[in-house]
Design a protein around this motif. Sequence first.
Motif, short mmCIF file in Angstrom:
data_model
loop_
_atom_site.label_atom_id
_atom_site.label_comp_id
_atom_site.label_asym_id
_atom_site.label_seq_id
_atom_site.Cartn_x
_atom_site.Cartn_y
_atom_site.Cartn_z
N ASN A 160 0.84 -1.20 0.00
CA ASN A 160 0.00 0.00 0.00
C ASN A 160 0.88 1.25 0.00
OD1 ASN A 160 -2.54 1.37 0.15
ND2 ASN A 160 -2.11 1.80 2.31
N SER A 164 -5.39 2.87 -0.59
CA SER A 164 -6.01 2.84 0.73
C SER A 164 -6.29 1.39 1.13
CB SER A 164 -7.32 3.64 0.74
OG SER A 164 -7.08 5.00 0.42
N GLY A 228 -11.42 6.96 -2.79
CA GLY A 228 -11.12 6.58 -1.42
C GLY A 228 -12.16 5.63 -0.85
N THR A 265 -4.14 5.36 4.52
CA THR A 265 -3.71 5.83 3.19
C THR A 265 -2.20 5.92 3.22
OG1 THR A 265 -5.73 7.10 2.94
CG2 THR A 265 -3.92 7.65 1.48
#
Length: 593
Positions: A160, A164, A228, A265
């Motif tokens: 990542n 997210s 997101g 994130t």
Amino acid sequence: MGELSRDVVVVSADQSCAELDQLFRSQDTLPVVVVRDASRRTGLVMRSTFELVMSGPFGYGRSLWGRRPVGSMADWTPLVLPAETPVTDASHRVRTRGWHNRYDDLLVSWPGGRIGRVSAASLFDALARRLVEQATQDALTGLANRRHFLDELGAACAGNVDGSVAVVFVDLDRMKQVNDSLGHGVGDQLLVSVSRRLVAATEPDDVVARLGGDEFAVLRRVAVGAGGIDAPAFGERLRAAVATPDPSLPEAAHSTASVGVAVATGPIEPGALLHDADAVMYEAKRAGRNAVRAVGSGAPPPGRHADSSAPLQRALEGQQLELHYQPIVELPSGRAVGVEALVRWRHPRHGLLNPEKFPVRSADDLSLIDQWVLRTACADLAFWTNVLGKHAPERVNVNVTAALLRDGGLEAAVLRATGQVGLSPDRLHVELPESADLSLLTDAVGNLNTLRRHGVGVILDDMGAGSSTLRHLSVLPVSGLKIDKSFVAGMLENPNDHAVVKLLTGLGTNLGLPVIAEGVESREQLDELLVLGVGYAQGYLLGRPGPAIELTRSLDPAATGGPAAPPAELPVRGDGRSVTPRLRSARVSRRLG
């Protein structure tokens, strides 16, 4: 086995080997034929064996065997299994066959005479797939299990960079009530129902897992540029899915859920993200349950950092936590063979608090308390041993919560606590919580077996109450059990409570497990426990919990002018003699370990 089977070619036992040879030559992919004779016997001819015989020494096999009937070459004792036979059972049957035909095909039969075949290779492939499934799937629900979920979470967090990752922690609000009132069978139905509804409420690429007991988790990954993750909306969708009644369940089996969502994130440690989701789930529970709480990676939830604002951390740093010890007495001798460590918080404003009133924010808080109790209890017992010698307690019992079992840290915490003070592990007993789900305890069997090999006792606490079941005794490496105090309190007036105490005492005796009765508060209760054959007891009648310093004074002959002093009021046995709790000077309760 029926799902693995393939069609077969059946030939007559009277057919010549030359004709069968021609059949094999015309069908290159035909590996085997089934042979039937006039009496409807079933035989088997494997292509590889047949071709070896037909080639024969010096190439004369076909001349020697061509005119002979196929029945003379068939194996008339093939392995024939019903179509519903599990793959694991079939594999065992194959492995225990003679070496000469161990890897021949198996035959599968259905009612009505239909028959099929399964090659040994496809059987073992299916077995391998089944073992992989068992290693990664929860046996009850079919969801990913805890190990597989953590692997997926680790991979998601490691990759990542700009996307997210979200973890949703879902904890059922009424699981214990359902198990207690309707039984564990209905509880299992609820878990299966919840798992189906969670899967239906998620995306195909999400990982839905059962972490253990009534705890579920969902992992979602979103690549950069794909938008997101709306954490509150995601959590609300899962909460609503669980709260929606399932008509296939009894009305009383419905449950809501407390949901915690953590979103990261960019790079983050997997353990931190899971902890965040767990922590905000506890916030949802404290808010009244059937609620959702969410947190982003930029806003750590309560409990992630153990800073000076955390009440329990302040209590530890300010040395406000303390242990009180209650004697465990051997019946009918009246000798105190050990003590149970009970944690208390001497709060500067609220006074002495029991654990039920501790402001626990997350499972990490519980684990933190467990480790402190283990360290302190072992240190106290080591101190008593050095100072008091033979007058010291023989052992100490420490309660552990589901939190320490769940994170797999019990084994390390116990061995570290005993090793740091030079205490022999066989002088420590851990008491498993009544509230822990059987699946969670089963996951901890490996750690518990390791502790037993080191000599640590494992006691099943509060037997008969809550979610405790007889099944616990068959799967856990326990060395003793405790009868819940509610049954002891009611056994003189309530025949059902008396029957439970008698049943559990007999069960422990038959299994060779010492039985400890909790909550003994009257001489009449003690008399009845003696009649029933209960071996050990604890309660206010035999000794109230007190700080370590009080126990030290009561045990120290120099402080008392002689042997350890008994309680002011001595319980009286049925034969008129007093039962005097006193420390054993010799280690004669080895069967407790």
